[in-house]
Design a protein around this motif. Structure first.
Motif, PDB file in Angstrom:
ATOM      1  N   TYR A 121     -13.601  36.785 -22.954  1.00 54.87           N
ATOM      2  CA  TYR A 121     -12.919  36.735 -24.253  1.00 54.87           C
ATOM      3  C   TYR A 121     -13.792  36.029 -25.287  1.00 54.87           C
ATOM      4  N   CYS A 122     -14.362  34.889 -24.925  1.00 55.18           N
ATOM      5  CA  CYS A 122     -15.229  34.151 -25.858  1.00 55.18           C
ATOM      6  C   CYS A 122     -16.427  35.005 -26.263  1.00 55.18           C
ATOM      7  N   ALA A 123     -17.007  35.717 -25.302  1.00 55.80           N
ATOM      8  CA  ALA A 123     -18.148  36.588 -25.595  1.00 55.80           C
ATOM      9  C   ALA A 123     -17.753  37.716 -26.538  1.00 55.80           C
ATOM     10  N   ALA A 124     -16.553  38.274 -26.357  1.00 56.97           N
ATOM     11  CA  ALA A 124     -16.086  39.358 -27.224  1.00 56.97           C
ATOM     12  C   ALA A 124     -15.929  38.882 -28.665  1.00 56.97           C
ATOM     13  N   MET A 125     -15.445  37.665 -28.849  1.00 61.68           N
ATOM     14  CA  MET A 125     -15.284  37.114 -30.200  1.00 61.68           C
ATOM     15  C   MET A 125     -16.644  36.925 -30.875  1.00 61.68           C
ATOM     16  N   ILE A 126     -17.610  36.433 -30.127  1.00 60.50           N
ATOM     17  CA  ILE A 126     -18.943  36.210 -30.688  1.00 60.50           C
ATOM     18  C   ILE A 126     -19.640  37.544 -30.945  1.00 60.50           C
ATOM     19  N   LEU A 127     -19.471  38.498 -30.025  1.00 62.00           N
ATOM     20  CA  LEU A 127     -20.069  39.820 -30.206  1.00 62.00           C
ATOM     21  C   LEU A 127     -19.553  40.496 -31.472  1.00 62.00           C
ATOM     22  N   ALA A 128     -18.273  40.347 -31.753  1.00 60.64           N
ATOM     23  CA  ALA A 128     -17.702  40.946 -32.963  1.00 60.64           C
ATOM     24  C   ALA A 128     -18.379  40.403 -34.213  1.00 60.64           C
ATOM     25  N   SER A 129     -18.663  39.116 -34.222  1.00 61.70           N
ATOM     26  CA  SER A 129     -19.335  38.519 -35.372  1.00 61.70           C
ATOM     27  C   SER A 129     -20.773  38.998 -35.488  1.00 61.70           C
ATOM     28  N   ILE A 130     -21.441  39.161 -34.346  1.00 61.06           N
ATOM     29  CA  ILE A 130     -22.827  39.647 -34.366  1.00 61.06           C
ATOM     30  C   ILE A 130     -22.876  41.070 -34.911  1.00 61.06           C
ATOM     31  N   VAL A 131     -21.978  41.937 -34.431  1.00 61.73           N
ATOM     32  CA  VAL A 131     -21.947  43.331 -34.872  1.00 61.73           C
ATOM     33  C   VAL A 131     -21.661  43.427 -36.365  1.00 61.73           C
ATOM     34  N   ASN A 132     -20.765  42.559 -36.863  1.00 64.35           N
ATOM     35  CA  ASN A 132     -20.389  42.584 -38.280  1.00 64.35           C
ATOM     36  C   ASN A 132     -21.315  41.749 -39.154  1.00 64.35           C
ATOM     37  N   ASN A 133     -22.342  41.143 -38.535  1.00 66.14           N
ATOM     38  CA  ASN A 133     -23.292  40.300 -39.265  1.00 66.14           C
ATOM     39  C   ASN A 133     -22.581  39.166 -40.009  1.00 66.14           C
ATOM     40  N   THR A 134     -21.557  38.595 -39.356  1.00 64.18           N
ATOM     41  CA  THR A 134     -20.798  37.489 -39.963  1.00 64.18           C
ATOM     42  C   THR A 134     -20.901  36.221 -39.113  1.00 64.18           C
ATOM     43  N   LEU A 135     -21.969  36.133 -38.335  1.00 65.97           N
ATOM     44  CA  LEU A 135     -22.110  35.020 -37.406  1.00 65.97           C
ATOM     45  C   LEU A 135     -22.092  33.678 -38.118  1.00 65.97           C
ATOM     46  N   ARG A 136     -22.789  33.591 -39.240  1.00 63.86           N
ATOM     47  CA  ARG A 136     -22.830  32.321 -39.965  1.00 63.86           C
ATOM     48  C   ARG A 136     -21.458  31.988 -40.555  1.00 63.86           C
ATOM     49  N   ALA A 137     -20.782  32.963 -41.132  1.00 63.91           N
ATOM     50  CA  ALA A 137     -19.462  32.714 -41.722  1.00 63.91           C
ATOM     51  C   ALA A 137     -18.432  32.371 -40.657  1.00 63.91           C
ATOM     52  N   ASP A 138     -18.588  32.939 -39.474  1.00 60.87           N
ATOM     53  CA  ASP A 138     -17.605  32.725 -38.408  1.00 60.87           C
ATOM     54  C   ASP A 138     -17.888  31.487 -37.566  1.00 60.87           C
ATOM     55  N   ALA A 139     -19.056  30.882 -37.733  1.00 62.69           N
ATOM     56  CA  ALA A 139     -19.489  29.802 -36.828  1.00 62.69           C
ATOM     57  C   ALA A 139     -18.458  28.685 -36.721  1.00 62.69           C
ATOM     58  N   VAL A 140     -17.888  28.287 -37.860  1.00 71.17           N
ATOM     59  CA  VAL A 140     -16.930  27.181 -37.838  1.00 71.17           C
ATOM     60  C   VAL A 140     -15.662  27.558 -37.075  1.00 71.17           C
ATOM     61  N   TYR A 141     -15.343  28.848 -37.047  1.00 71.27           N
ATOM     62  CA  TYR A 141     -14.133  29.306 -36.349  1.00 71.27           C
ATOM     63  C   TYR A 141     -14.348  29.469 -34.848  1.00 71.27           C
ATOM     64  N   PHE A 142     -15.588  29.292 -34.402  1.00 72.60           N
ATOM     65  CA  PHE A 142     -15.864  29.346 -32.975  1.00 72.60           C
ATOM     66  C   PHE A 142     -15.519  28.051 -32.252  1.00 72.60           C
ATOM     67  N   LEU A 143     -15.277  26.987 -33.009  1.00 71.49           N
ATOM     68  CA  LEU A 143     -15.019  25.687 -32.386  1.00 71.49           C
ATOM     69  C   LEU A 143     -13.855  25.727 -31.392  1.00 71.49           C
ATOM     70  N   PRO A 144     -12.724  26.423 -31.701  1.00 72.79           N
ATOM     71  CA  PRO A 144     -11.639  26.484 -30.706  1.00 72.79           C
ATOM     72  C   PRO A 144     -12.055  27.112 -29.381  1.00 72.79           C
ATOM     73  N   LEU A 145     -13.095  27.945 -29.395  1.00 76.46           N
ATOM     74  CA  LEU A 145     -13.539  28.575 -28.156  1.00 76.46           C
ATOM     75  C   LEU A 145     -14.095  27.541 -27.172  1.00 76.46           C
ATOM     76  N   ILE A 146     -14.582  26.419 -27.693  1.00 76.75           N
ATOM     77  CA  ILE A 146     -15.143  25.386 -26.824  1.00 76.75           C
ATOM     78  C   ILE A 146     -14.088  24.892 -25.842  1.00 76.75           C
ATOM     79  N   THR A 147     -12.847  24.746 -26.333  1.00 76.23           N
ATOM     80  CA  THR A 147     -11.756  24.309 -25.454  1.00 76.23           C
ATOM     81  C   THR A 147     -11.603  25.250 -24.267  1.00 76.23           C
ATOM     82  N   LEU A 148     -11.703  26.548 -24.514  1.00 76.15           N
ATOM     83  CA  LEU A 148     -11.566  27.535 -23.448  1.00 76.15           C
ATOM     84  C   LEU A 148     -12.764  27.491 -22.496  1.00 76.15           C
ATOM     85  N   LEU A 149     -13.942  27.249 -23.054  1.00 78.60           N
ATOM     86  CA  LEU A 149     -15.148  27.217 -22.232  1.00 78.60           C
ATOM     87  C   LEU A 149     -15.166  26.040 -21.264  1.00 78.60           C
TER      88      LEU A 149
END
Length: 421
Positions: free
Chosen positions: A73-101
């Protein structure tokens, strides 16, 4: 020197785990985000212990399957940002994924605890949480005139985590994990009243369904005198909830029917129901535009704001679509939604296997934890948040870690070097 030795004896790894577990199961309804800080702090401490070889990874098949699902699931969320070229804009929203990891790290440290000890902690801490939730609900609803939010600061989040506490009390009483069943039934009643005071209609449904499932799981023990006693207790609980909660239930039902009438007759999307319907329409439209990988996390917020302006002439914005799977479908497409569903499918499958073949009360209690977690989160996520909220994410990990360990995990022996903590 003697004082230092005494401190070490009182703060052995097992003792630390006990205190840690108590806080994790008591705090979600009562202390809110404390569970996030404690769980994350414990996970970071686990990283250190693993690094210095005072812990070992505890890898068993159920834990590995859950880890793969969570990481997918975490990989799918990051992959979506990579495909949409929004990795930098989405970076701050990845923080909740750390809890899952943190799942495999926390599992490896939590599993040094004896199963019987951990199960009793889950039950007793949940009992205390139910009483605490009721105390806060009374103050907030009857004195402050607001929907009960407990320590969570959000009525739906409070009701969700309180529902889990109620189910742990009920499961503990029925399974025989804790012999003092009367206080547990009373605590379950207290938690149920607190949930009613929250006004969270979707969690009322989740609590009803989860409660029935807990009864079905423990149906073999409900025979003869036990079944009659349970019937009387259930009737008494129902009467108390009806007496206390009837005005609240009627009020919330009136709001629902009023919102429904306004939406159907006037097309009014400014009500609570109308806003949800508008969000779902916007979300489904956005999903159709990018069905495979979605739009990315940050873009979904812009889509909501723009959708309200273009389709409904309203200047509104939200952080999610008030449906957990729809939110993920917009953010990460079908891949993200399938990956998220996989977490709950794995949890349910692990639980079903144990309930089918095991008669051990501890294992069945752990499986019940998993089943209740799946039911509560999936139903609650129909009109609210599924993942992405600090309290919900941390509580989800706490229940998945402990439920998986109790149901089908093996106890992790401590390395010799950690004998003194």
């Amino acid at each position: 020197m003697n004082r230092l030795s005494s401190i070490r004896r009182h703060f052995t790894p097992s003792q630390i785990n006990i205190y840690f577990s108590i806080v994790c199961f008591f705090s979600p309804p009562v202390l809110g985000s404390v569970v996030s800080f404690v769980f994350s702090g414990g996970a970071l401490w686990s990283v250190l212990l693993l690094a210095v070889k005072r812990r070992r990874f505890n890898i068993d098949r159920p834990m590995l399957a859950m880890t793969v699902a969570i990481y997918a699931y975490c990989a799918a969320m990051i992959l979506a940002s990579i495909v949409n070229n929004t990795l930098r804009a989405d970076a701050v929203y990845f923080l909740p994924l750390i809890t899952l990891l943190f799942f495999p790290l926390s599992y490896s440290t939590w599993s040094i605890t004896e199963k019987a000890t951990l199960a009793r902690i889950v039950v007793l801490a949940s009992m205390a949480a139910c009483f605490g939730a009721l105390a806060l609900a009374i103050v907030q609803y009857y004195w402050l005139g607001m929907r009960a939010e407990g320590g969570a600061g959000n009525a739906i989040v409070f009701a969700t985590v309180a529902c889990l506490s109620v189910m742990m009390c009920l499961a503990g009483a029925l399974s025989g994990i804790e012999r003092a069943w009367k206080p547990l039934i009373l605590a379950a009643l207290a938690g149920a009243v607190a949930i009613v005071c929250s006004g969270s209609r979707i969690i009322w449904l989740a609590m009803l369904i989860a409660g029935i499932v807990v009864l079905l799981i423990n149906r073999r023990k409900l025979t003869g005198k036990n079944s009659m006693r349970l019937l009387l207790i259930a009737a008494g609980i129902g009467l108390v909830i009806a007496a206390v909660g009837f005005p609240i239930i009627v009020e919330r039902a009136d709001f629902l029917f009023s919102d429904w009438d306004a939406l159907n007759t006037k097309g009014d999307h400014s009500t609570a129901l109308g806003l949800r319907v508008a969000l779902w329409q916007i979300g489904l439209g956005a999903f159709r535009e990018m069905p495979i990988f979605g739009h990315g996390i940050a873009a979904s917020r812009d889509l909501m704001h723009q959708g309200f302006q273009d389709q409904f002439g309203m200047d509104r914005g939200f952080s999610h679509f008030h449906n957990g799977f729809l939110t993920v479908m917009v953010e990460a497409g079908i891949l993200g939604a399938v990956a998220l569903a996989g977490i709950f499918v794995v949890a349910a499958r692990n639980a079903a296997r144990v309930l089918r073949i095991s008669a051990d009360p501890l294992e069945r209690f752990g499986a019940t934890m998993l089943v209740v977690t799946v039911i509560t989160y999936l139903i609650g996520g129909l009109t609210g948040i599924l993942v992405g909220h600090d309290i919900l994410d941390s509580t989800l990990m706490v229940f998945l870690v402990c439920g998986t360990y109790l149901a089908s995990g093996r106890r992790q022996p401590l390395p010799e070097a950690s004998a003194v903590g």
